[in-house]
Design an enzyme around this catalytic site. Structure first.
Site, PDB file in Angstrom:
ATOM      1  N   ARG A 179       1.856 -28.778   1.623  1.00 55.62           N
ATOM      2  CA  ARG A 179       1.151 -30.051   1.462  1.00 55.62           C
ATOM      3  C   ARG A 179       1.978 -31.322   1.623  1.00 55.62           C
ATOM      4  O   ARG A 179       1.459 -32.297   2.184  1.00 55.62           O
ATOM      5  CB  ARG A 179       0.387 -30.051   0.128  1.00 55.62           C
ATOM      6  N   ASP A 185       0.874  -1.192   0.000  1.00 54.75           N
ATOM      7  CA  ASP A 185       0.000   0.000   0.000  1.00 54.75           C
ATOM      8  C   ASP A 185       0.900   1.227   0.000  1.00 54.75           C
ATOM      9  O   ASP A 185       2.126   1.108  -0.128  1.00 54.75           O
ATOM     10  CB  ASP A 185      -0.931  -0.034   1.239  1.00 54.75           C
TER      11      ASP A 185
HETATM   12  O1  C5P Z   1       1.636 -26.837  -0.247  1.00 56.09           O
HETATM   13  P1  C5P Z   1       2.826 -26.060  -0.781  1.00 56.09           P
HETATM   14  O2  C5P Z   1       4.156 -26.604  -0.328  1.00 56.09           O
HETATM   15  O3  C5P Z   1       2.748 -25.890  -2.275  1.00 56.09           O
HETATM   16  O4  C5P Z   1       2.657 -24.637  -0.092  1.00 56.09           O
HETATM   17  C1  C5P Z   1       3.538 -23.607  -0.368  1.00 56.09           C
HETATM   18  C2  C5P Z   1       3.135 -22.380   0.385  1.00 56.09           C
HETATM   19  O5  C5P Z   1       3.932 -21.324  -0.080  1.00 56.09           O
HETATM   20  C3  C5P Z   1       1.678 -21.953   0.213  1.00 56.09           C
HETATM   21  O6  C5P Z   1       1.282 -21.336   1.428  1.00 56.09           O
HETATM   22  C4  C5P Z   1       1.757 -20.927  -0.906  1.00 56.09           C
HETATM   23  O7  C5P Z   1       0.743 -19.964  -0.811  1.00 56.09           O
HETATM   24  C5  C5P Z   1       3.116 -20.297  -0.616  1.00 56.09           C
HETATM   25  N1  C5P Z   1       3.749 -19.668  -1.754  1.00 56.09           N
HETATM   26  C6  C5P Z   1       4.032 -20.324  -2.937  1.00 56.09           C
HETATM   27  N2  C5P Z   1       4.646 -19.672  -3.960  1.00 56.09           N
HETATM   28  C7  C5P Z   1       4.978 -18.387  -3.808  1.00 56.09           C
HETATM   29  C8  C5P Z   1       4.724 -17.708  -2.620  1.00 56.09           C
HETATM   30  C9  C5P Z   1       4.104 -18.391  -1.596  1.00 56.09           C
HETATM   31  O8  C5P Z   1       3.742 -21.507  -3.065  1.00 56.09           O
HETATM   32  N3  C5P Z   1       5.602 -17.780  -4.765  1.00 56.09           N
END
Ligand code: C5P
Length: 233
Positions: free
Chosen positions: A213, A68
């Site tokens: 995950r 912002d």
């Molecule tokens: O389940 P996973 O390992 O894919 O989760 C990755 C986390 O990182 C999630 O919370 C996702 O929103 C976050 N994230 C991402 N890629 C980005 C920034 C954040 O996957 N560039």
């Protein structure tokens, strides 16, 4: 909350149940560095929801990606800093002035918090930038923004695994690099396109790995974390 946590694993608890988030955090304590809680959790459970997980004694990465005008960002961080998150993030695209205002607030109110910049969301590619009229390759833009974040005094950036080495080379060894999109060997990629194993990301120079995950949806989350830690030893 301690500024330094040595374990590089940050678990993304992308849950909209406070009880589930609490139980999972409790189960993983002792084997992870921090818990990442994002907008969907914060919007539902607010500061009290954050304090509940913190009450377990675990560092929190408050992933709100604030963006912002400088004064509004400063006032927002004045309020959020009472939560004393271990990590808080803002968008580098808010500009140098915004990052400096943010840093001024956090340094005064919660100096132990790492203020981290999101460079370019990994959901965007070169084509998306062109549509917006930004005609430079994404890698160059990430490089410019990482430099700007460093010049603004921030502690580091969130970037994709593809950019770890470039950011490390540009910003030096004391600049924190936090990387999502991590997948242990053999695990499901889910919706992530460009993934890297924990070992690869750490050897390229990442400081912290955000993993969701592969841990949170495992039948045995604690064991999934232990296997990841063993894989990077
Ligand atoms: O389940 P996973 O390992 O894919 O989760 C990755 C986390 O990182 C999630 O919370 C996702 O929103 C976050 N994230 C991402 N890629 C980005 C920034 C954040 O996957 N560039």
């Amino acid at each position: 909350m301690s500024k330094v946590f040595l374990n590089p694993i940050i678990v993304a608890i992308d849950k909209n149940s406070e009880t589930e988030a609490y139980q999972l955090s409790k189960e993983l304590i002792g084997n992870i560095g921090a818990i990442k809680l994002g907008l969907e959790y914060f919007d539902t459970f607010g500061p009290d929801g954050i304090k509940k997980i913190q009450s377990l004694g675990i560092p929190i990465f408050l992933d709100l990606k604030i963006h912002d005008i400088p004064q509004t960002v400063k006032k927002t961080i004045d309020t959020l800093s009472s939560l004393r998150p271990a990590i808080l993030n803002i968008h580098a695209l808010g500009g140098k002035n915004m990052m400096e205002y943010a840093l001024k607030s956090i340094s005064k109110k919660s100096p132990e918090t790492y203020l981290i910049a999101v460079t370019i969301l990994t959901s965007l590619d070169d084509n998306d930038l062109q549509i917006m009229g930004i005609n430079i390759p994404i890698k160059n833009l990430v490089s410019n923004l990482a430099k700007l974040a460093k010049e603004s005094g921030l502690s580091g950036v969130v970037c994709s695994s593809q950019e770890i080495k470039m950011v490390r080379d540009i910003c030096g060894k004391n600049f924190k690099i936090i990387v999502p999109g991590i997948r242990p060997n053999g695990s499901d990629k889910n919706d992530q396109k460009r993934t890297m194993t924990p070992k690869e990301a750490i050897s390229l120079g990442a400081d912290h790995l955000v993993i969701g995950r592969p841990i949170t949806e495992s039948n045995d989350p604690k064991n999934a974390v232990i296997e990841i830690i063993n894989s990077i030893k």
